[in-house]
Every structure is written in C-alpha cells, then in structure tokens.
Write a protein that holds these residues in place. Sequence first.
Motif, PDB file in Angstrom:
ATOM      1  N   PHE A   1      14.420  59.457  17.974  1.00 59.51           N
ATOM      2  CA  PHE A   1      15.812  59.850  17.708  1.00 59.51           C
ATOM      3  C   PHE A   1      16.709  58.762  18.199  1.00 59.51           C
ATOM      4  CE2 PHE A   1      19.154  62.053  16.488  1.00 59.51           C
ATOM      5  CZ  PHE A   1      20.055  62.309  17.476  1.00 59.51           C
ATOM      6  N   THR A   2      17.415  58.139  17.296  1.00 66.42           N
ATOM      7  CA  THR A   2      18.190  56.957  17.548  1.00 66.42           C
ATOM      8  C   THR A   2      19.314  57.162  18.522  1.00 66.42           C
ATOM      9  OG1 THR A   2      19.865  55.626  16.585  1.00 66.42           O
ATOM     10  CG2 THR A   2      19.244  57.536  15.365  1.00 66.42           C
ATOM     11  N   ALA A   3      19.172  56.643  19.726  1.00 67.29           N
ATOM     12  CA  ALA A   3      20.230  56.803  20.714  1.00 67.29           C
ATOM     13  C   ALA A   3      21.146  55.632  20.622  1.00 67.29           C
ATOM     14  CB  ALA A   3      19.658  56.863  22.094  1.00 67.29           C
ATOM     15  N   LEU A   4      22.093  55.703  19.739  1.00 66.99           N
ATOM     16  CA  LEU A   4      23.022  54.606  19.514  1.00 66.99           C
ATOM     17  C   LEU A   4      23.870  54.360  20.739  1.00 66.99           C
ATOM     18  CD1 LEU A   4      22.747  54.817  16.214  1.00 66.99           C
ATOM     19  CD2 LEU A   4      24.892  53.693  16.505  1.00 66.99           C
ATOM     20  N   ILE A   5      23.762  53.148  21.247  1.00 61.69           N
ATOM     21  CA  ILE A   5      24.462  52.764  22.461  1.00 61.69           C
ATOM     22  C   ILE A   5      25.915  52.488  22.197  1.00 61.69           C
ATOM     23  CG2 ILE A   5      23.368  50.667  21.854  1.00 61.69           C
ATOM     24  CD1 ILE A   5      24.370  49.456  24.293  1.00 61.69           C
ATOM     25  N   ALA A   6      26.833  53.133  22.870  1.00 63.19           N
ATOM     26  CA  ALA A   6      28.238  52.830  22.676  1.00 63.19           C
ATOM     27  C   ALA A   6      28.552  51.618  23.478  1.00 63.19           C
ATOM     28  CB  ALA A   6      29.107  53.949  23.131  1.00 63.19           C
ATOM     29  N   MET A   7      28.333  50.490  22.894  1.00 60.94           N
ATOM     30  CA  MET A   7      28.434  49.261  23.656  1.00 60.94           C
ATOM     31  C   MET A   7      29.869  48.890  23.918  1.00 60.94           C
ATOM     32  SD  MET A   7      26.815  45.715  22.570  1.00 60.94           S
ATOM     33  CE  MET A   7      27.850  44.704  21.650  1.00 60.94           C
ATOM     34  N   ALA A   8      30.722  49.128  22.958  1.00 65.34           N
ATOM     35  CA  ALA A   8      32.093  48.690  23.208  1.00 65.34           C
ATOM     36  C   ALA A   8      33.051  49.558  22.446  1.00 65.34           C
ATOM     37  CB  ALA A   8      32.258  47.238  22.788  1.00 65.34           C
ATOM     38  N   LEU A   9      33.393  50.693  22.983  1.00 68.01           N
ATOM     39  CA  LEU A   9      34.439  51.517  22.392  1.00 68.01           C
ATOM     40  C   LEU A   9      35.746  50.751  22.469  1.00 68.01           C
ATOM     41  CD1 LEU A   9      33.828  55.144  23.628  1.00 68.01           C
ATOM     42  CD2 LEU A   9      33.832  54.309  21.296  1.00 68.01           C
ATOM     43  N   GLN A  10      36.663  51.053  21.557  1.00 71.22           N
ATOM     44  CA  GLN A  10      37.936  50.361  21.577  1.00 71.22           C
ATOM     45  C   GLN A  10      38.686  50.608  22.877  1.00 71.22           C
ATOM     46  OE1 GLN A  10      39.994  51.541  18.059  1.00 71.22           O
ATOM     47  NE2 GLN A  10      38.761  50.244  16.732  1.00 71.22           N
ATOM     48  N   SER A  11      38.407  51.765  23.496  1.00 69.15           N
ATOM     49  CA  SER A  11      39.096  52.092  24.739  1.00 69.15           C
ATOM     50  C   SER A  11      38.547  51.308  25.920  1.00 69.15           C
ATOM     51  CB  SER A  11      38.963  53.590  25.026  1.00 69.15           C
ATOM     52  OG  SER A  11      37.607  53.932  25.131  1.00 69.15           O
ATOM     53  N   GLY A  12      37.453  50.561  25.713  1.00 66.23           N
ATOM     54  CA  GLY A  12      36.904  49.763  26.795  1.00 66.23           C
ATOM     55  C   GLY A  12      35.397  49.826  26.808  1.00 66.23           C
ATOM     56  N   SER A  13      34.781  48.936  27.524  1.00 64.98           N
ATOM     57  CA  SER A  13      33.322  48.882  27.592  1.00 64.98           C
ATOM     58  C   SER A  13      32.773  50.095  28.293  1.00 64.98           C
ATOM     59  CB  SER A  13      32.880  47.630  28.330  1.00 64.98           C
ATOM     60  OG  SER A  13      31.481  47.636  28.485  1.00 64.98           O
ATOM     61  N   LEU A  14      31.682  50.643  27.738  1.00 61.64           N
ATOM     62  CA  LEU A  14      31.032  51.791  28.352  1.00 61.64           C
ATOM     63  C   LEU A  14      29.868  51.364  29.231  1.00 61.64           C
ATOM     64  CD1 LEU A  14      30.834  54.254  25.359  1.00 61.64           C
ATOM     65  CD2 LEU A  14      32.349  54.384  27.324  1.00 61.64           C
ATOM     66  N   LEU A  15      29.499  50.104  29.145  1.00 54.10           N
ATOM     67  CA  LEU A  15      28.243  49.697  29.757  1.00 54.10           C
ATOM     68  C   LEU A  15      28.445  48.939  31.057  1.00 54.10           C
ATOM     69  CD1 LEU A  15      26.517  48.739  26.425  1.00 54.10           C
ATOM     70  CD2 LEU A  15      26.464  50.905  27.651  1.00 54.10           C
ATOM     71  N   ASN A  16      27.327  48.640  31.716  1.00 55.21           N
ATOM     72  CA  ASN A  16      27.400  48.084  33.069  1.00 55.21           C
ATOM     73  C   ASN A  16      27.765  46.610  33.076  1.00 55.21           C
ATOM     74  OD1 ASN A  16      24.764  46.361  33.295  1.00 55.21           O
ATOM     75  ND2 ASN A  16      24.190  48.235  32.213  1.00 55.21           N
ATOM     76  N   ALA A  17      28.015  46.116  34.275  1.00 53.71           N
ATOM     77  CA  ALA A  17      28.477  44.738  34.429  1.00 53.71           C
ATOM     78  C   ALA A  17      27.409  43.726  34.026  1.00 53.71           C
ATOM     79  CB  ALA A  17      28.920  44.504  35.865  1.00 53.71           C
ATOM     80  N   GLN A  18      26.143  44.162  33.989  1.00 52.66           N
ATOM     81  CA  GLN A  18      25.061  43.259  33.615  1.00 52.66           C
ATOM     82  C   GLN A  18      24.740  43.363  32.128  1.00 52.66           C
ATOM     83  OE1 GLN A  18      22.000  44.602  36.312  1.00 52.66           O
ATOM     84  NE2 GLN A  18      22.601  43.142  37.885  1.00 52.66           N
ATOM     85  N   GLN A  19      25.715  43.785  31.344  1.00 53.76           N
ATOM     86  CA  GLN A  19      25.534  43.970  29.910  1.00 53.76           C
ATOM     87  C   GLN A  19      24.901  42.737  29.272  1.00 53.76           C
ATOM     88  OE1 GLN A  19      26.348  46.613  27.720  1.00 53.76           O
ATOM     89  NE2 GLN A  19      25.165  45.339  26.346  1.00 53.76           N
ATOM     90  N   LEU A  20      23.791  42.961  28.578  1.00 51.35           N
ATOM     91  CA  LEU A  20      23.095  41.869  27.914  1.00 51.35           C
ATOM     92  C   LEU A  20      23.634  41.683  26.509  1.00 51.35           C
ATOM     93  CD1 LEU A  20      19.451  42.802  28.967  1.00 51.35           C
ATOM     94  CD2 LEU A  20      20.978  41.143  30.058  1.00 51.35           C
ATOM     95  N   ASN A  21      23.363  40.511  25.972  1.00 48.77           N
ATOM     96  CA  ASN A  21      23.690  40.252  24.578  1.00 48.77           C
ATOM     97  C   ASN A  21      22.458  39.606  23.939  1.00 48.77           C
ATOM     98  OD1 ASN A  21      24.954  39.955  22.150  1.00 48.77           O
ATOM     99  ND2 ASN A  21      26.095  38.117  22.737  1.00 48.77           N
ATOM    100  N   PRO A  22      21.764  40.311  23.047  1.00 46.00           N
ATOM    101  CA  PRO A  22      22.071  41.660  22.551  1.00 46.00           C
ATOM    102  C   PRO A  22      21.765  42.763  23.576  1.00 46.00           C
ATOM    103  CG  PRO A  22      20.053  40.838  21.564  1.00 46.00           C
ATOM    104  CD  PRO A  22      20.609  39.712  22.367  1.00 46.00           C
ATOM    105  N   THR A  23      22.451  43.882  23.384  1.00 47.23           N
ATOM    106  CA  THR A  23      22.285  45.051  24.242  1.00 47.23           C
ATOM    107  C   THR A  23      20.872  45.629  24.096  1.00 47.23           C
ATOM    108  OG1 THR A  23      24.617  45.593  24.086  1.00 47.23           O
ATOM    109  CG2 THR A  23      23.135  47.386  24.661  1.00 47.23           C
TER     110      THR A  23
END
Length: 718
Positions: A7-29
């Motif tokens: 079941f695809t857990a789509l990561i909300a990597m960058a909502l317009q209201s701000g980043s949802l993820l941690n300071a160690q955010q990788l690219n790609p997530t």
Amino acid sequence: MKKKSIFTALIAMALQSGSLLNAQQLNPTGICYVEVNNNNILNAGAYKLQTSNSYLFNVVNIFAANINYDTSRGRAYLYSNNNVTKVLTNADTYIKPLQQKGMKVVLTILGNHQGAGICNFPTREAAKDFALQLANTVNTYGLDGIDFDDEYSEYGKNGTGQPNDSSFVMLVQELRALLPDKIISFYYYGDAASRLSWNGARVGDNVNYSWNAMYGTFSAPNVPPLTKAQISPAAVWMGNTSNSTTTSLATQTKNGGYGVFMWYDLHGTNESSQLSAGTQTLYGQPTVLSGSLQSWTAGVNCDAPIGLYTSNLTGTSAKLNWSAAATNSYDIDYKPASSTTWTNAASAVNATSVTVSGLTANTEYDWRIRTNCSVKSAYMFAPRFNSGSGTTTPSGSYSLSLDGSSESGAAGNLNLSGSALSFEGWIKPSSFKSTSPYISSVMGTEIGDSNSALLRLGDAGLANNKLQFVVSINNVQQKLASATALNANTWYHVAATYDGSTMKLYINGVLNASKAQTGNISSNGAFNVGYSYNTSRNFNGKIDEVRVWKKALTQTEISQNMCNVSLPASSLAAYWKFNEGSGSTVQDSSGNGASLTLTGVDASNWGTDLPCATGTSKLSRNTENQREIGSEQINNKNQIKLYPNPVSKSSSFTVSVPDNYNKGKLMIYDLNGRLIDTKSLNAGSNHYDLNGLSSGNYILQFESQNGSAKQTEKIMVK
C-alpha cells in the motif's frame, strides 16, 4: 511482475505550507514499506548512510490497515488486524522511536475483499465519513499521514457499487481538509490510477507523492500536477529485485531528476547489501546496519465492534449503539467535532449501547469505541452525529427540500429481500426530468437489474411525472407505472406494495395501479432517498414522512396512517420523519438505526411547507369582529390528520379521525368567517368531495361529540 500488495505510503515531502520531513531529508527521499504481519517496523530505523550518518528512510509505511464493509450499516470502515493493532496501540514502542529519529510514520490503507475501496464511495458524505475515520486514527495514534493502495477491494461484493470517477477525488479532498499538514500518498495502481480527476478537481491537488507499483521496473506515475520531485518511477522489492536491477533503477532515478525512491518489504535480516546497491548511486555512499535488528511476535486478535450508530437525540443527550464483538467489554469516548480532547463515556461495559448526556444542542459530535480483550483493540470511529435541537415537535413539523442534482440522503445497506415489501412517503415535486432517461428517484436500492427495489417518477418510455414501482423479482426487474400523472408543486402521498402475488401503487391512499406478479424480491444494498444510480436521477422537490416496510401494507393501513405511524410497528424497516429541521442527519424512528445521511444540504433545505397538519395553528376567520378559532394543543396520537393539502378542486381530501373525535363534526369556513358546509366525523379515514368549492383558502374546525376536543386547520384548494 505485479506488485505483491504494497500500500503506497506517499511521503508528503514538501507541502506548500512547509516541509513535513526531518532535517536529514535525503534527495531523493527514501520511502520504506514494512509488512507488519511478519516484520518489526523498528528495523527501518536501523539503517544509515555510512559517510553522512543520516538515516536512510525518511518515511516508513505501516503495511497495512484495510477498508472493510459493514453490511448491517452499509458503511465502509477502517479495520486493523492483530498486527496493525499491536503497532498502533503500542505507539510509544513502535511509532515514536522512529519519529524521534526524524522519520515520518504513515498508515497504508488497502482493500480487503469485501467490496469497499477508495473508488466506490457513492456520495461525498460516505467519503467524508471514511476520511473522518482516517483522520481520527492519525490523530489518536500520533501518525504522520495516510497512504492509499487500490487493491483487493473486489468492487460490487456485498451489494457495494462499482468504481466511479468522483469517489477517490472526494476522499482525498475531505482527508486533506481534515489533515492539512499531514502526508497523503498514492500507490499508482488499480482503478484509482485511471480515476484521478472529476468535475475539474484532481487527486494530485491533495496528495504529496505517488510511485510506480510494478517492482523491478522504471515507470513514472502520471498524477497531475505532481512534479518529478514528488514521483518515484522506481520500485524495489527487497529480496526479489536483484542488486543489479536496483542499481539500474537508482541510476535512472538520479539521471531523470526524480525526488523519491521507494523500497518495499523491509525484513528482519540484514538488508544493507541490496540497500547499498541503490544508495551508492543515489547518495554516493553505501548503507550500513547501525543498530540491532528486532524480531516480531504477532499481535493478539482483538477486533473493535462494528454496527455503530447514534439514536435518541434530544439536544443534550444521545444513545451510542454498536454490535457485540464476542463476549467482551468496551470503552467508549466522545467529543465535539471541533475539539481534540476525548471524554470517556464508559469503560469496561458489557452492554451494546450507552447514553451520554450534557451535550450542547445543535452540535456535531464524534465517538469512538474499543474492545477489551487480553489487549485493547484499535479504536473504531462512529459516524459523526448532530445532537439535535432539543425541542419536541409534532409529526411533520418540517419537510426537506432536494434540488434534483447534488442533494440526497443515504441510509446505508438495507436488506429488503423476501416475499413482501412496501414503500411510502409524501412528495411535492418541484419539477420533472426533461432529459433521458426522464427519471426522478424517490427512494430505494438499485445495484443492478437483479438487485433492486425502488420508487421513482418517469422512465424511458414513461411520462416523467408518472410514478413507477421497480422491484427485482426472481432476479428480473418488474415495473409498474401509475395511471395518474402528478402535478408539480402539489403534495402527494405515494405508496408501493408487493405481497408475493401483486404489485400495487397508491396515490393519496387510493389504489391507482396494480400488476399480477409472483416470486421473491432480491434487494440488498445501499438505500438512498432522492438518489439512485447517479445524480442525474436525483429528485427535485420536497419530501416528508418516508417509510420502508418488510410487509405489504393494506389500503386501510396506508390511508389511515399517511401522516404518522404509531411506534413500535411490526415489520417497519426504516422511518424518516424529517423532524430535525437542521443538520445533515435524519434519525430512523423505526428503532433499526438506519439514519439517513444527507449530502449537500444546509439550513435552507429545511422548511415548514407540510403535507399534514400540525394541530397547533391559530387563524382569524371573521374580519368584522376579529373572532378567532383557536386550536387546542393535542397529543399527536389523538390528532386529526388532513391530506392532501393543498388539494385540487376537482378532487377530494381525506381526514384521518382518531377515536376521541368519533361522531363529532367538521365545519368548513371561508376566510370571511362564513360557514360553507358541515359534515359528520367518524373514527377512521373520511373522504370528502369539495362540492365545487372555488380555489382559495378555507378554515376547517373539528369538534368532538361532547365538545371537549377541538382542532382548527387551514386547507388550500387549487
């Protein structure tokens, strides 16, 4: 190869209201799925990149909770099996440690072979109800979002509908409104992948990410307006996708500028070799096991009860009902919809209902329940309810107006299969359908030709203002049309019956059409008022006093009880009085809990244009001396009922007379106070011709034989 069931857990990597993820955010997530039936989710926190010492996974998906279907209520509900329950109810052990490492923990939602899925919610209210269940689960267990996977639903099973274009769009719209800052992701697979837009709205407007569903392949999902930064074209199945293919997928992701990389089915063994096959390319460094791997012991089976509904709303109290789950006890909480704090209603109770008091009138409330086994079940969240106005009103004191397009009511699943059936209610059509198939749905179920029972106006080949009774008998739709055409802006009592040998239609208590027919009814599915099949068939007009019976009413029963029915009543399956006067829920007075959930209505839909007298009017009848005819306040049981009202001057009206008015009299006055006619009253149903009365308003005064009871009503002759 098709994906296993992730079941695809789509990561909300960058909502317009701000980043949802941690300071160690990788690219790609980095996205990781853990099958909690077999593996410990804590293992997602055991892997780091060797050089940067960053955790590999940014989002960890709990795979998976389910969409189940409660056939008794016609409701999709969120189900957590023993292992998902263990993770949720022990959030401090399994969820918070990952979050403390900067990871987001998301719950995946998957079909469960019961007919319910993300693509077949029949109305916005049904989609909102499920979205509320998801949001309450996220908030209760401290999760970071929801992931959708459209698999294993088996659409159409248990009388559910087939996929439609509006369902998934409505679901993510409602969920985003409830969870504005959480992750919503989508596994690009199934019917949902081809139903991503509806009426100008898009699924992609409300989700954060989507990814490829075919393991070992590279294919970018097309979910407008998501950009490459929100897409994972690569899909790696741990232990099944080769290291060389993993490296190739990582290379294509990097070269293509995509912002997400998805890993499925992390096990409890050291996976650093296959992980490194991807991360060496993605991040320029291998993955190392930085902590101990945890084993997994399956959770204890303990299901929450289903069959949840609310009844006996008084404005300040409500009865919360459920079906028993074995012989367990239950904990119940409630809260105002606007609050985040739950109040305990009862703990360790062995009953199947509890009454809560101290509510605020005309306020929306949520409630939840869990089972006490040797462990606690996950919470089940009930449909939201309105506490009501707290005022007691006579029968028929409100009616509901529907617009013929976006407004209707859904009662959930009603099983009407058997040898006998009756529909009845008051309708006042505002207009009739002018385009094919010329149908205005009044009430009923229509899953298909072999599963239906409905009352409507019009059909292909039938005048759009004639009644039609449609029933699947011996798995074939049988139809009966009325001989009489209805007029717009006129109240009619309409009834349809089947007794195993004859289909019948009644208008204003008088038999209008009949048809010989034998066999058993097949009707088991979603029951709607004002809607059937699609919104182009919605009813346009007012509706009141709607009842469904699992028996064939006689003409006497119909004519004498058109305005009200004494309760309890045998074989009464559902009864909606529409006395609420506000809100989006109509209570079922039959006691069977089939509350009617309204779609698209607001305060303007409720009105006091009524087919039946309320018995509480005061009208002037003599302008010279201002003499008043005052009505007595009467108990509904002893109240005279008058119908139809208005009435055609070429027709007749009926007066339903209770025993206390037997041998009394009826006096008819015009508005100048002039006595027009006097008639006798007999207990039961009395039919009176209008004797050529001209159009206009008249005052009717009823008086018992000894003069102790009086009642005054106004009737309009058209």
